[in-house]
Design an enzyme around this catalytic site. Structure first.
Site, short mmCIF file in Angstrom:
data_model
loop_
_atom_site.label_atom_id
_atom_site.label_comp_id
_atom_site.label_asym_id
_atom_site.label_seq_id
_atom_site.Cartn_x
_atom_site.Cartn_y
_atom_site.Cartn_z
N ASP A 1 0.85 -1.20 0.00
CA ASP A 1 0.00 0.00 0.00
C ASP A 1 0.88 1.24 0.00
OD1 ASP A 1 -2.09 1.75 0.23
OD2 ASP A 1 -2.58 1.24 2.31
N ASP B 1 -3.52 2.49 -5.69
CA ASP B 1 -2.26 2.49 -4.93
C ASP B 1 -2.07 1.28 -4.02
OD1 ASP B 1 -4.06 3.17 -2.93
OD2 ASP B 1 -2.56 4.35 -1.88
N GLU B 2 -2.81 0.20 -4.24
CA GLU B 2 -2.56 -0.98 -3.40
C GLU B 2 -2.81 -2.26 -4.18
OE1 GLU B 2 -5.36 -1.45 -0.11
OE2 GLU B 2 -6.67 0.00 -1.07
MG LIG Z 1 -2.34 4.02 0.25
#
Ligand SMILES: [Mg+2]
Length: 397
Positions: free
Chosen positions: A9, A107-108
């Site tokens: 993350d 974003d993960e």
């Molecule tokens: Mg994040």
């Protein structure tokens, strides 16, 4: 067989990209979100830097509240294309460590390294190396959780942010989960937490001590899900089959809206934008969800599933309008409207052949798409769409 799953993350992703691209903003409070308009802005914070968090600012907070907490912070509008570019770089890098990747959001991602970790000197060495390569290539930090399954890996990545690395070994899952608050369980939201607390359940350990029967009696099938999660049981594979679970657009009105016509136009605009995104990504969705936030901030969703997946603006609008018309808001004004499509299916399939109608609305859609490609998304709107809306919001930790 035991597995090793990573949850990767990026830390304060949008804000970190902005600080990277503007070195003079490093070490300073940066708030990515809607225009604060000197404290009168009506959208929300999308992401903020860790420096901004020290002032109590956080994601999804009304931008006006953030402004009150720190009017001196650097306020920037999101640059979606830039973030998507960096995201692609990170995801490509992750794919070089294992083919078993599942991107959860911009974003993960989950990465199953069961079969590749030996190549990289074992679990910890591999996680350290992934962090180092992300930093080398993007100058950004990521936090990583490592565990025997997805559920535990995702919790672990969140515990030592930013730049964290938390490894939960095979035999240590229950001990790791026990002291954590029950709100960390998937599906245990603001409605369920007070019910659990009334039962004397505050931590995941408290929950694990209850019998399966008690939880099923109280929560039905969800009780079984809670019982399993509390023991750290989660067999779901890392899979890219449903990488994008839903796509959505939403907008906050400049002032709370009571005008039916205005709301219908806004819905039409949201459906147009959403359908355009769907077609651009070559996906279709079967379940349409309408989100309504009223003036008092109470938020509702209403969903409807179609027989077949769609990417048509007209069909989306027709369904969204139906959901909207049947929603009773007892005269309250509306603060926010959103439309989402889920149960996504990839690809331009033969569905085309089975579509009903004379194809007129598809033609309109494809003409609009061409114009947007040439002149940008702001260049075109349907004839009835004459007012200006604020941008859709993305919320990212
Ligand atoms: Mg994040």
């Amino acid at each position: 067989m035991s597995r090793t799953i990573l949850h990767i993350d990026m830390d304060a992703f949008f804000a970190a990209v902005e600080q990277n691209d503007h070195p003079e903003w490093r070490g300073k409070p940066v708030v990515v979100g809607s225009d604060p308009q000197g404290g009168r802005g009506r959208g929300v914070v999308s992401t903020c830097s860790y420096e901004a968090r020290r002032f109590g600012i956080h994601s999804a907070m009304p931008i006006s509240r953030a402004w009150k907490l720190n009017p001196e912070a650097i306020y920037v509008r999101p640059r979606g294309r830039r973030y998507a570019g960096v995201s692609r770089q990170v995801m490509d890098l992750l794919s070089s460590f294992s083919p078993d990747i599942e991107q959860l959001s911009i974003d993960e991602a989950f990465l199953d390294i069961t079969s590749t970790q030996k190549l990289f000197g074992g679990t910890e060495a591999m996680a350290v190396r992934i962090k180092a390569e992300i930093r080398a290539q993007t100058n950004l930090t990521a936090s990583i959780g490592v565990a025997p399954n997805k559920f535990v890996a995702k919790i672990a990545s969140d515990l030592r942010k930013p730049d964290g690395l938390v490894i939960v070994p095979e035999g240590g899952v229950e001990a790791f989960l026990a002291p954590l608050e029950i709100s960390r369980l998937w599906g245990c939201g603001p409605k369920t937490v007070p019910v659990m607390q009334a039962m004397g359940i505050f931590t995941i350990g408290d929950l694990a001590a209850r019998s399966q029967k008690e939880l099923v009696d109280r929560f039905g099938q969800t009780g079984l899900h809670f019982w399993r999660l509390a023991r750290g049981l989660d067999e779901r594979p890392v899979s890219d089959a449903h990488t994008a679970r839903s796509m959505s657009h939403e907008t906050t009105f400049m002032t709370d809206c009571g005008d039916e016509e205005e709301m219908r136009k806004t819905l039409l605009g949201l459906c147009d934008d959403l359908a355009y995104d769907m077609r651009r990504h070559q996906v279709r969705g079967r379940t349409i969800t309408l989100k309504i936030r009223l003036a008092d901030f109470s938020t509702f969703t209403r969903s409807h599933s179609l027989e077949r997946a769609t990417d048509s603006s007209a069909e989306l609008y027709q369904q969204a309008l139906q959901l909207f018309s049947s929603f009773r808001r007892e005269g309250q004004r509306v603060r926010l409207l959103g439309v989402a499509l889920s149960q996504l299916q990839q690809g331009e399939g033969q569905m085309e052949l089975f579509r009903e109608g004379d194809g007129r609305s598809e033609k309109v859609d494809s003409i609009m798409d061409d114009v947007r490609k040439k002149f940008g998304a702001g260049a075109i709107s349907r004839a009835s769409l004459l007012h200006k809306r604020s941008d859709s919001q993305w919320i990212r930790e």
